[in-house]
Design a protein around this motif. Structure first.
Motif, PDB file in Angstrom:
ATOM      1  N   THR A  32       0.841  -1.204   0.000  1.00 22.38           N
ATOM      2  CA  THR A  32       0.000   0.000   0.000  1.00 22.38           C
ATOM      3  C   THR A  32       0.878   1.258   0.000  1.00 22.38           C
ATOM      4  O   THR A  32       0.500   2.279  -0.573  1.00 22.38           O
ATOM      5  CB  THR A  32      -0.973   0.013   1.192  1.00 22.38           C
ATOM      6  N   GLY A  33       2.073   1.168   0.603  1.00 22.19           N
ATOM      7  CA  GLY A  33       2.998   2.307   0.575  1.00 22.19           C
ATOM      8  C   GLY A  33       3.411   2.632  -0.861  1.00 22.19           C
ATOM      9  O   GLY A  33       3.388   3.793  -1.279  1.00 22.19           O
ATOM     10  N   ARG A  37       2.622   6.028  -2.899  1.00 18.23           N
ATOM     11  CA  ARG A  37       3.698   6.844  -3.503  1.00 18.23           C
ATOM     12  C   ARG A  37       3.419   7.063  -4.989  1.00 18.23           C
ATOM     13  O   ARG A  37       3.679   8.146  -5.526  1.00 18.23           O
ATOM     14  CB  ARG A  37       5.066   6.188  -3.280  1.00 18.23           C
ATOM     15  N   VAL A  53       0.282  13.469   5.236  1.00 20.45           N
ATOM     16  CA  VAL A  53       0.240  12.450   6.291  1.00 20.45           C
ATOM     17  C   VAL A  53       1.479  11.559   6.196  1.00 20.45           C
ATOM     18  O   VAL A  53       2.126  11.235   7.201  1.00 20.45           O
ATOM     19  CB  VAL A  53      -1.032  11.578   6.147  1.00 20.45           C
ATOM     20  N   GLY A  86       2.574  -3.978   4.306  1.00 21.32           N
ATOM     21  CA  GLY A  86       2.170  -2.641   4.774  1.00 21.32           C
ATOM     22  C   GLY A  86       0.666  -2.505   4.913  1.00 21.32           C
ATOM     23  O   GLY A  86       0.154  -1.416   5.172  1.00 21.32           O
ATOM     24  N   ARG A  89      -2.901  -2.258   8.561  1.00 20.65           N
ATOM     25  CA  ARG A  89      -2.093  -1.514   9.518  1.00 20.65           C
ATOM     26  C   ARG A  89      -2.915  -1.033  10.714  1.00 20.65           C
ATOM     27  O   ARG A  89      -2.364  -0.403  11.615  1.00 20.65           O
ATOM     28  CB  ARG A  89      -1.521  -0.293   8.815  1.00 20.65           C
ATOM     29  N   GLN A  93      -8.765  -1.979   9.333  1.00 21.57           N
ATOM     30  CA  GLN A  93      -8.267  -2.501   8.044  1.00 21.57           C
ATOM     31  C   GLN A  93      -8.239  -4.033   8.054  1.00 21.57           C
ATOM     32  O   GLN A  93      -8.571  -4.674   7.060  1.00 21.57           O
ATOM     33  CB  GLN A  93      -6.859  -1.965   7.740  1.00 21.57           C
ATOM     34  N   ARG A 162      13.454   7.500  -0.307  1.00 20.69           N
ATOM     35  CA  ARG A 162      12.104   7.937   0.043  1.00 20.69           C
ATOM     36  C   ARG A 162      12.136   9.205   0.886  1.00 20.69           C
ATOM     37  O   ARG A 162      12.966   9.343   1.777  1.00 20.69           O
ATOM     38  CB  ARG A 162      11.386   6.817   0.817  1.00 20.69           C
ATOM     39  N   ASP A 164      10.225  10.000   3.202  1.00 21.12           N
ATOM     40  CA  ASP A 164       9.910   9.768   4.624  1.00 21.12           C
ATOM     41  C   ASP A 164      10.971   8.910   5.322  1.00 21.12           C
ATOM     42  O   ASP A 164      10.788   8.503   6.457  1.00 21.12           O
ATOM     43  CB  ASP A 164       8.515   9.139   4.781  1.00 21.12           C
ATOM     44  N   ARG A 173       6.897   7.076  12.455  1.00 21.21           N
ATOM     45  CA  ARG A 173       6.361   5.856  11.829  1.00 21.21           C
ATOM     46  C   ARG A 173       6.435   4.677  12.796  1.00 21.21           C
ATOM     47  O   ARG A 173       5.522   3.853  12.845  1.00 21.21           O
ATOM     48  CB  ARG A 173       7.129   5.573  10.535  1.00 21.21           C
TER      49      ARG A 173
HETATM   50  P1  AMP Z   1       5.349   1.971   3.752  1.00 19.68           P
HETATM   51  O1  AMP Z   1       5.895   2.032   2.370  1.00 19.68           O
HETATM   52  O2  AMP Z   1       4.584   0.714   4.023  1.00 19.68           O
HETATM   53  O3  AMP Z   1       6.401   2.255   4.815  1.00 19.68           O
HETATM   54  O4  AMP Z   1       4.272   3.155   3.860  1.00 19.68           O
HETATM   55  C1  AMP Z   1       4.654   4.505   3.742  1.00 19.68           C
HETATM   56  C2  AMP Z   1       3.566   5.407   4.308  1.00 19.68           C
HETATM   57  O5  AMP Z   1       2.356   5.237   3.564  1.00 19.68           O
HETATM   58  C3  AMP Z   1       3.172   5.122   5.751  1.00 19.68           C
HETATM   59  O6  AMP Z   1       4.032   5.755   6.686  1.00 19.68           O
HETATM   60  C4  AMP Z   1       1.741   5.660   5.789  1.00 19.68           C
HETATM   61  O7  AMP Z   1       1.726   7.071   5.871  1.00 19.68           O
HETATM   62  C5  AMP Z   1       1.217   5.275   4.425  1.00 19.68           C
HETATM   63  N1  AMP Z   1       0.587   3.924   4.417  1.00 19.68           N
HETATM   64  C6  AMP Z   1       1.036   2.813   3.744  1.00 19.68           C
HETATM   65  N2  AMP Z   1       0.234   1.765   3.962  1.00 19.68           N
HETATM   66  C7  AMP Z   1      -0.748   2.207   4.788  1.00 19.68           C
HETATM   67  C8  AMP Z   1      -1.868   1.596   5.406  1.00 19.68           C
HETATM   68  N3  AMP Z   1      -2.156   0.291   5.217  1.00 19.68           N
HETATM   69  N4  AMP Z   1      -2.659   2.366   6.206  1.00 19.68           N
HETATM   70  C9  AMP Z   1      -2.395   3.664   6.417  1.00 19.68           C
HETATM   71  N5  AMP Z   1      -1.342   4.306   5.895  1.00 19.68           N
HETATM   72  C10 AMP Z   1      -0.522   3.589   5.076  1.00 19.68           C
END
Ligand code: AMP
Length: 215
Positions: A32-33, A37, A53, A86, A89, A93, A162, A164, A173
């Motif tokens: 989902t990340g 993106r 966010v 991801g 979370r 969900q 990235r 973040d 995070r």
């Molecule tokens: P990740 O690539 O999984 O580290 O996700 C990067 C960012 O995307 C996270 O810090 C959240 O802000 C957002 N994100 C990704 N997946 C989710 C999810 N399942 N629920 C909520 N926010 C998400």
């Protein structure tokens, strides 16, 4: 069909291992990340809602995420199975995922928690970078390309980091993980589908532990 969830804090190695399982099991990684993106990069409405966010290290709203994932698992490339990276979370969900799968007559085969120490995650995350061309993952200390500046997999010479993946956002995070995501571990424990691997082990050793589970 094999459906998996990889659980663990940011930096646990979910993406790295999901890519390996994608190759060995012939199933698709759903991150989902990565999807968010891509939405941000495309400048879509969803991207506009998610951007701030994500930059702050918080979680995007459940509604947006559930919408994205429910459309995605209906696509053709998911018919042999998928690895959720991801997602879920939050407890809502996880519940929405169960409802979605039940509706399609599907279920999860394995929910695997990657157990790691938070302190090590900051170094792992702040050092990571990705080939801009093929998406292969690298790390300043733990996994450098064989030839500096050249991707081992595709020969690409451009890499991205990235937005973040800085120390401050990583702390937020990790906080979001412990507050909102860790509770779903017991949700899956109660369902009797939870397994765990030692995510502090070397990358190949973690892959071996995962293969022993999904075998
Ligand atoms: P990740 O690539 O999984 O580290 O996700 C990067 C960012 O995307 C996270 O810090 C959240 O802000 C957002 N994100 C990704 N997946 C989710 C999810 N399942 N629920 C909520 N926010 C998400």
């Amino acid at each position: 069909m094999t459906n998996l969830i990889l659980l663990g804090p940011p930096g646990a190695g979910k993406g790295t291992q999901a890519k390996r399982l994608e190759d060995s099991l012939g199933i698709v990684q759903l991150s989902t990340g990565d999807m968010l993106r891509a939405e941000v990069a495309a400048g879509s409405d969803v991207g506009a809602k998610a951007k701030a966010v994500m930059e702050a290290g918080g979680l995007v709203s459940d509604d947006i995420i559930i919408d994205i994932i429910s459309g995605r698992i209906e696509q053709d490339d998911c018919k042999n199975g998928f690895i959720l990276d991801g997602f879920p979370r939050t407890t809502p969900q996880a519940e929405a995922l169960d409802a979605m799968l039940a509706e399609k007559g599907l279920g999860m085969d394995h929910v695997i928690e990657m157990q790691v120490d938070d302190e090590a995650m900051v170094e792992r995350i702040t050092g990571r970078f990705t080939c801009a061309q093929c998406g292969a993952g690298y790390h300043d200390t733990f996994q450098r390309p064989k030839v500096d500046g050249v991707c081992d997999k595709c020969g690409g010479t451009e890499f991205t980091r990235r937005a973040d993946d800085n120390a401050e956002t990583v702390r937020s995070r990790l906080g979001a993980y412990h507050e909102q995501t860790a509770p779903i571990i017991s949700y899956y424990e109660k369902q009797g589908v939870l397994k765990s691997v030692d995510g502090m082990a070397a990358i190949d050793a973690v892959t071996e532990q995962l293969n022993a589970i999904v075998g």
